[in-house]
Design a protein around this motif. Structure first.
Motif, PDB file in Angstrom:
ATOM      1  N   THR A  41       0.845  -1.186   0.000  1.00  0.00           N
ATOM      2  CA  THR A  41       0.000   0.000   0.000  1.00  0.00           C
ATOM      3  C   THR A  41       0.883   1.239   0.000  1.00  0.00           C
ATOM      4  O   THR A  41       2.075   1.178   0.341  1.00  0.00           O
ATOM      5  N   CYS A  42       0.295   2.369  -0.334  1.00  0.00           N
ATOM      6  CA  CYS A  42       1.066   3.614  -0.301  1.00  0.00           C
ATOM      7  C   CYS A  42       0.136   4.791  -0.035  1.00  0.00           C
ATOM      8  O   CYS A  42      -1.060   4.734  -0.331  1.00  0.00           O
ATOM      9  N   GLY A  43       0.694   5.842   0.542  1.00  0.00           N
ATOM     10  CA  GLY A  43      -0.092   7.025   0.838  1.00  0.00           C
ATOM     11  C   GLY A  43       0.799   8.236   1.013  1.00  0.00           C
ATOM     12  O   GLY A  43       2.001   8.118   1.298  1.00  0.00           O
ATOM     13  N   TRP A  44       0.198   9.398   0.862  1.00  0.00           N
ATOM     14  CA  TRP A  44       0.978  10.637   0.888  1.00  0.00           C
ATOM     15  C   TRP A  44       1.323  11.084   2.307  1.00  0.00           C
ATOM     16  O   TRP A  44       2.168  11.962   2.476  1.00  0.00           O
ATOM     17  N   ILE A  45       0.691  10.473   3.310  1.00  0.00           N
ATOM     18  CA  ILE A  45       1.026  10.738   4.710  1.00  0.00           C
ATOM     19  C   ILE A  45       1.901   9.587   5.221  1.00  0.00           C
ATOM     20  O   ILE A  45       1.632   8.420   4.951  1.00  0.00           O
ATOM     21  N   ASP A  46       2.918   9.946   5.976  1.00  0.00           N
ATOM     22  CA  ASP A  46       3.901   8.964   6.441  1.00  0.00           C
ATOM     23  C   ASP A  46       3.348   8.212   7.653  1.00  0.00           C
ATOM     24  O   ASP A  46       3.839   8.359   8.784  1.00  0.00           O
ATOM     25  N   TYR A  47       2.327   7.410   7.390  1.00  0.00           N
ATOM     26  CA  TYR A  47       1.679   6.648   8.462  1.00  0.00           C
ATOM     27  C   TYR A  47       0.943   5.465   7.832  1.00  0.00           C
ATOM     28  O   TYR A  47       0.352   5.588   6.762  1.00  0.00           O
ATOM     29  N   ALA A  48       0.972   4.333   8.499  1.00  0.00           N
ATOM     30  CA  ALA A  48       0.163   3.145   8.185  1.00  0.00           C
ATOM     31  C   ALA A  48       0.593   2.426   6.911  1.00  0.00           C
ATOM     32  O   ALA A  48       0.743   1.202   6.908  1.00  0.00           O
ATOM     33  N   TYR A  49       0.785   3.149   5.836  1.00  0.00           N
ATOM     34  CA  TYR A  49       1.010   2.520   4.543  1.00  0.00           C
ATOM     35  C   TYR A  49       2.411   1.938   4.426  1.00  0.00           C
ATOM     36  O   TYR A  49       3.351   2.368   5.089  1.00  0.00           O
ATOM     37  N   ASP A  50       2.553   0.965   3.529  1.00  0.00           N
ATOM     38  CA  ASP A  50       3.838   0.294   3.347  1.00  0.00           C
ATOM     39  C   ASP A  50       4.884   1.211   2.733  1.00  0.00           C
ATOM     40  O   ASP A  50       6.074   1.106   3.042  1.00  0.00           O
ATOM     41  N   VAL A  51       4.453   2.086   1.832  1.00  0.00           N
ATOM     42  CA  VAL A  51       5.379   2.968   1.116  1.00  0.00           C
ATOM     43  C   VAL A  51       4.875   4.406   1.237  1.00  0.00           C
ATOM     44  O   VAL A  51       3.686   4.674   1.052  1.00  0.00           O
ATOM     45  N   PHE A  52       5.779   5.310   1.525  1.00  0.00           N
ATOM     46  CA  PHE A  52       5.478   6.741   1.656  1.00  0.00           C
ATOM     47  C   PHE A  52       5.652   7.393   0.287  1.00  0.00           C
ATOM     48  O   PHE A  52       6.711   7.269  -0.341  1.00  0.00           O
ATOM     49  N   ILE A  53       4.614   8.101  -0.202  1.00  0.00           N
ATOM     50  CA  ILE A  53       4.658   8.653  -1.561  1.00  0.00           C
ATOM     51  C   ILE A  53       4.388  10.172  -1.550  1.00  0.00           C
ATOM     52  O   ILE A  53       3.386  10.645  -2.098  1.00  0.00           O
ATOM     53  N   PRO A  54       5.281  10.964  -0.990  1.00  0.00           N
ATOM     54  CA  PRO A  54       5.055  12.412  -0.988  1.00  0.00           C
ATOM     55  C   PRO A  54       5.307  13.012  -2.368  1.00  0.00           C
ATOM     56  O   PRO A  54       5.952  12.405  -3.235  1.00  0.00           O
ATOM     57  N   ALA A  55       4.802  14.209  -2.569  1.00  0.00           N
ATOM     58  CA  ALA A  55       5.227  15.036  -3.695  1.00  0.00           C
ATOM     59  C   ALA A  55       6.501  15.770  -3.301  1.00  0.00           C
ATOM     60  O   ALA A  55       6.757  15.994  -2.114  1.00  0.00           O
ATOM     61  N   ARG A  56       7.287  16.150  -4.268  1.00  0.00           N
ATOM     62  CA  ARG A  56       8.537  16.863  -3.964  1.00  0.00           C
ATOM     63  C   ARG A  56       8.240  18.147  -3.191  1.00  0.00           C
ATOM     64  O   ARG A  56       8.936  18.478  -2.225  1.00  0.00           O
ATOM     65  N   GLN A  57       7.188  18.860  -3.591  1.00  0.00           N
ATOM     66  CA  GLN A  57       6.889  20.144  -2.961  1.00  0.00           C
ATOM     67  C   GLN A  57       6.326  20.009  -1.557  1.00  0.00           C
ATOM     68  O   GLN A  57       6.139  21.014  -0.865  1.00  0.00           O
ATOM     69  N   HIS A  58       6.039  18.779  -1.100  1.00  0.00           N
ATOM     70  CA  HIS A  58       5.575  18.591   0.271  1.00  0.00           C
ATOM     71  C   HIS A  58       6.705  18.776   1.288  1.00  0.00           C
ATOM     72  O   HIS A  58       6.459  18.803   2.488  1.00  0.00           O
ATOM     73  N   ALA A  59       7.941  18.863   0.806  1.00  0.00           N
ATOM     74  CA  ALA A  59       9.075  19.187   1.665  1.00  0.00           C
ATOM     75  C   ALA A  59       9.669  20.518   1.191  1.00  0.00           C
ATOM     76  O   ALA A  59       9.270  21.052   0.152  1.00  0.00           O
TER      77      ALA A  59
END
Length: 782
Positions: free
Chosen positions: A456-474
Motif C-alpha cells: 500500500t502507499c499514501g501521501w502521509i507517512d503513516y500506516a502505509y507500506d510505502v510513503f509517496i510524498p510530492a517533492r513540494q511537500h518538503a
C-alpha cells in the motif's frame, strides 16, 4: 510436497480419462453491449418515468459507447454536470433461457440507477469502478427487453472523490463512458471478480507465491457459484500457456460437491519451470485458462493473462525479480479534449504506447482507477502501475469513508491479476485523513490481497507500506534527500508546483531574471521554444535532484495536459499537450531510455529561427553528438556534466552561444564511435501548405470499435519544412461515415491544428481535408 502439485506432476485417473469436451452453447458468451443506445439529458425537478416501456424515445439521440454526456469546449471552464438517461432495447435468443445472464458495466459517472423491464434492479455509487447486474430473473425471451439507466454526475460529498468540481483539480465527466458487456453463462459458473462480495474472492485470483530463475510457484483460486436448484459435482481444470501459446503446465482439482445457491472456492498450486519473468523490458505474459467441468463436459471457462515476477520495496529502493530497479515514472489523467473520459479501448492503448515511448517505466493513475483496457496495455507493454482510489484534497463523513473502503475492495478485486500493479494507493491524495481511516484502508488491501509482494502507499507517512510524498511537500533545497525513517519512499509528484510557486530550490538564483510565466513548468506548446526549454530544464533539474534520494524512484507531474474544475485554463505541465503532441520535455525523458541501436534518441530542442535563442540543447542517449550548421562542424562533445546532470542516465548535450545563421542545423549522434542517428532543423520560411497526419501511434484505427483518433494539420513552408510559429486558422472537412469533434475551424498552435475524428460503425473510405486561406489544401484518405 503439496497434494495438488503431486496431482499436477503425476496426473489423476479422472484427469486422464475424463475426456472433457466443449459442447455447443455450454461455454460462456460475453457480448459487446456498446451499440444502439438512446440518450437524452433531462434534469427536470419532476423525475420522468423514462424507464417505462411506453416512453417514446424516437427523438432521443442515437449513441454508441463509450459515450460522453456532454461534448465540452477545449477549455472547459466549468464542465457540464447534471442528469442524463440511456435506454436500450434488445432481444435475446431462447438458447439463453436457462443461463445466468448479467450486464457488466466497466464504469459510469458517477451515480447510476438501473431499471430492467421497468423494474429497478440497481443503484450504484462511484464513477471509476465497475458494477455487475444479474438479469436472469428479469429478462423476457418472447418479447423485447428494455434497460434504462439514469446517471448523475452532480456534486455529491458521499461519492469519492467527493469534492465539488468547482474546487477540484480534475473533472469527472458524465456518461456511460466505458464499455458495457452482456454475459451469458451456465447457472453453475466461475464468478466475476465484482459479482460476489467475498473478501479476497470472486472470479479467478492468481498470485505468485515464490519465484526465481529456476521455478515459480503460482497459487490459483477460483470461485464457483452454483446458481442452480440442485447440487453439482464439479472439477476445475487449469492450463497454463506461455508467450508462444505452448502448454507449459496443467492440473486438475479433485471432484468437489457444490451445494445449490452457494459459492465454493477451488484452490491450486502450480509449478512453472524456468519461468519467463515479467518486467518493463520483457513484459512476458502467460495465459491461464480455467475450465469448469461437470459430468465430463466443460460448462464454463475463464482466461487470465498473468505475468510472473517478484517485487519488493525496501528502505534503500525497489527490487524487481530480485534486482535493484529504478522507477522512472509519470502521472496521467485519463481525459481527452472535448469527449472527456469517453475514450475507446484503442485510444487507451495509444496513450500507453506514448508513455512507454517517452521513456517512462511507471505510471501513477491520477487520482482514480483508470480503464481496464489501459491496465491491459500496461501489462502488455511493460509499464509499472500505481493504482489509486478516487480522492483529492477532501475527506468526507462516515458514508463517504465507507464508500472509499468499498472502492478499495473493488479496485483490488478488479486489478489484482495485473503484473503491472506494484503499488496500491489506498489513500486520498493530499487529504487530511484520520489515522483510523488510514489503518483500515491499508488493512483492506492486505485482506483482499493476502500474501507477499503487496504494498500500500499514501501521501502521509503513516500506516502505509510505502510513503509517496510530492517533492513540494518538503522544503527546498533538501526536499526528501534527508528522509531517514524506516519506510520505503517514492516521489509521486515533482516538477510542477515547486516551479509554479517559484520555489525552485537551489536553482532559484538561476531563475531570478526569468519572468513569472517563464519559470513555471506550466507551458503550452504555443508559448514558444524558450518557455518549452525552461519546462524541460525544470524537469531535468528536479529529476536529477530526486536521484540523490534513497527513494525507489519518482513520477513527474505529468504526462498529458488536462482540464481542471477550479481553473479557467488548461493545466499545461504535461510533457505532451492535451492533443498528445510532444513538448521539448518529452524528448528529455525519452533520452533517458537505454540506448537501442535500432531506435536511438536524438532531438534538437531549438526551432533555429530566433537569433536571440542561441543555446542548442540536444536530448540523446548517444555517447557523443556533433553539431553542424550549413555543413560546417560547430563542435563535437560528450554529455553535460553540470549540476543538473550529475545523476542522469543520459545527460543532454548543450552547445552554448551558437552563432545564428539561417539554414540547416544538424545533430549527429555517435555510439561506440559510429554514427547512428541524425536530427535536422531547418530555418522555416513563410507558411505555404498543409500536411495532414493521423495519430494511430502503433494502434491502427478501427471503425467498428467506436474509435476516435487525433487528426493533425501541420503547416509547412514551400520545401516541406515545419513552421512552428504559424498560427493559421485551419478548417477541417470529412467525407464518409465519420464525424469531426472539436473546434472547427481551429487556430494552429505552434504550427499544428488538431481535431478529433470519430469513426462510425461500418465506416469504409474516409476522406479528411484541411484548408486555410493562403495555404495549399491537403487531404488524407483512410
Amino acid at each position: 510436497m503439496k497434494i495438488n502439485i503431486r496431482i499436477l506432476l503425476l496426473g489423476l485417473l479422472f484427469f486422464n480419462c475424463s475426456n472433457s469436451k466443449n459442447e455447443p452453447n455450454q461455454e460462456r458468451i460475453i457480448s459487446n453491449f456498446n451499440k444502439d443506445w438512446k440518450f437524452i439529458k433531462q434534469d427536470s425537478i419532476e423525475t420522468p418515468l423514462f424507464y417505462s416501456k411506453e416512453i417514446n424515445d424516437s427523438n432521443w439521440e442515437d449513441v454508441s459507447l463509450p459515450h460522453t454526456a456532454n461534448v465540452e469546449p477545449l477549455i472547459t471552464g466549468q464542465q457540464w454536470q447534471g442528469v442524463c438517461w440511456y435506454r436500450k432495447k434488445f432481444t435475446l435468443p431462447k438458447k439463453f433461457k436457462d443461463k445466468h445472464l448479467a450486464l457488466y458495466f466497466e464504469g459510469a459517472m458517477h451515480t447510476a440507477e438501473v431499471w430492467v423491464n421497468e423494474k429497478k434492479v440497481k443503484k450504484h455509487k462511484g464513477g471509476y469502478l465497475p458494477f455487475y447486474i444479474e438479469l436472469t430473473n428479469d429478462i423476457y425471451f418472447d418479447k423485447e427487453n428494455i434497460i434504462t439507466i439514469k446517471l448523475s454526475n452532480k456534486d455529491d460529498k458521499q461519492v469519492p472523490p467527493g469534492k465539488p468540481i468547482a474546487g477540484l483539480d480534475f473533472n469527472y465527466y458524465g456518461g456511460l463512458y466505458r464499455n458495457v458487456h452482456l454475459i451469458a453463462k451456465d447457472k453453475v459458473h466461475i464468478t466475476n471478480s465484482i459479482q460476489t462480495d467475498i473478501i479476497a474472492g470472486g472470479g479467478v485470483f492468481v498470485n505468485t507465491l515464490s519465484v526465481n530463475n529456476e521455478e515459480a510457484e503460482l497459487e490459483i483460486k477460483t470461485d464457483v457459484l452454483n446458481g442452480s436448484e440442485t447440487e453439482a459435482f464439479l472439477v476445475v481444470k487449469t492450463s497454463v500457456y506461455d508467450v508462444s501459446g505452448d502448454l507449459v503446465a496443467q492440473s486438475e482439482s479433485p471432484l468437489k460437491t457444490v451445494n445449490k445457491q452457494s459459492v465454493e472456492k477451488f484452490e491450486d498450486q502450480i509449478i512453472l519451470k524456468k519461468p519467463m519473468l515479467w518486467s518493463p523490458e520483457t513484459p512476458n505474459l502467460y495465459e491461464i485458462k480455467i475450465e469448469l467441468v461437470k459430468n465430463k463436459v466443460v460448462i464454463d471457462n475463464e482466461s487470465v493473462k498473468f505475468g510472473v515476477r517478484s517485487i519488493k520495496f525496501e528502505e534503500d529502493g525497489f527490487y524487481l525479480n530480485g534486482k535493484p530497479y529504478k522507477i522512472r515514472g509519470t502521472n496521467r489523467h485519463q481525459e481527452y479534449p472535448y469527449i472527456g473520459y469517453a475514450l475507446p479501448d484503442n485510444a487507451q492503448y495509444r496513450d500507453a504506447h506514448k508513455i512507454k515511448e517517452a521513456g517512462f517505466n511507471f505510471i501513477r493513475l491520477s487520482h482514480y482507477p483508470h480503464s481496464e483496457s489501459f491496465m491491459n496495455a500496461c501489462d502488455e507493454l511493460g509499464i509499472l502501475v500505481m493504482d489509486a482510489i478516487p480522492g483529492w484534497q477532501f475527506f468526507g463523513d462516515k458514508e463517504f469513508q465507507e464508500n472509499c473502503y468499498n472502492d478499495i475492495r473493488q479496485m483490488v478485486r478488479r486489478d489484482r491479476n495485473h503484473p503491472s500493479v506494484i503499488l496500491w494507493e489506498a489513500s486520498l491524495n493530499e487529504s487530511g485523513m484520520t489515522e483510523e481511516f488510514m489503518d483500515k484502508a491499508h488493512n483492506i488491501v492486505h485482506e483482499e490481497f493476502p500474501g507477499v509482494g503487496v504494498y500500500t502507499c499514501g501521501w502521509i507517512d503513516y500506516a502505509y507500506d510505502v510513503f509517496i510524498p510530492a517533492r513540494q511537500h518538503a522544503k527546498a533545497p533538501d526536499y526528501w534527500k534527508k528522509y531517514n525513517k524506516a519506510r520505503p519512499i517514492f516521489i509521486a509528484e515533482y516538477g510542477d508546483w515547486e516551479y509554479y510557486a517559484q520555489n525552485a530550490g537551489f536553482n532559484q538564483k538561476a531563475y531570478e531574471n526569468l519572468k513569472q510565466e517563464e519559470r513555471t513548468s506550466r507551458q503550452l506548446r504555443g508559448n514558444g521554444q524558450v518557455r518549452l526549454a525552461q519546462q524541460a530544464l525544470n524537469y531535468q533539474e528536479s529529476h536529477n535532484d530526486n536521484l540523490y534520494n534513497k527513494s525507489a524512484g519518482d513520477a513527474n507531474w505529468l504526462m498529458f495536459d488536462y482540464n481542471r474544475g477550479y481553473a479557467p485554463d488548461i493545466e499545461s505541465s504535461g510533457v505532451m499537450d492535451i492533443f498528445r503532441l510532444p513538448k521539448f520535455a518529452y524528448y528529455f525523458y525519452s533520452s533517458q531510455k537505454e540506448f537501442d541501436r535500432d531506435n536511438p534518441v536524438l532531438f534538437i530542442a531549438n526551432y533555429w529561427n530566433d537569433p536571440m535563442f542561441n543555446t542548442v540543447k540536444v536530448y540523446s542517449n548517444c555517447e557523443e553528438v556533433e553539431l553542424w550548421l550549413n555543413d560546417e562542424l560547430i563542435e563535437r562533445r560528450k554529455p553535460d556534466t553540470d549540476k543538473n546532470s550529475t545523476n542522469l542516465l543520459h545527460p543532454p548535450f548543450t552547445f552554448q552561444n551558437v552563432k545564428y545563421k539561417q539554414g540547416k542545423l544538424v545533430a549527429k549522434g555517435f555510439y561506440n564511435g559510429k554514427l547512428v542517428e541524425e536530427a535536422i532543423r531547418v530555418t522555416p520560411r513563410s507558411p505555404k501548405k498543409i500536411e495532414i497526419a493521423i495519430d494511430e501511434f502503433n494502434v491502427p484505427v478501427e471503425a467498428n470499435k467506436n474509435d476516435v483518433v487525433f487528426i493533425y494539420a501541420r503547416i509547412v513552408d514551400e520545401t516541406g519544412n515545419y513552421v512552428p510559429v504559424s498560427t493559421n486558422k485551419i478548417q477541417f472537412k470529412v467525407q464518409g461515415n465519420a464525424e469531426l469533434i472539436g473546434e472547427n475551424p481551429i487556430k494552429a498552435e505552434a504550427g499544428i491544428a488538431s481535431i478529433l475524428l470519430k469513426l462510425k460503425a461500418g465506416a469504409d473510405d474516409i476522406l479528411i481535408t484541411a484548408f486555410s486561406e493562403g495555404l495549399e489544401v491537403s487531404s488524407l484518405k483512410l
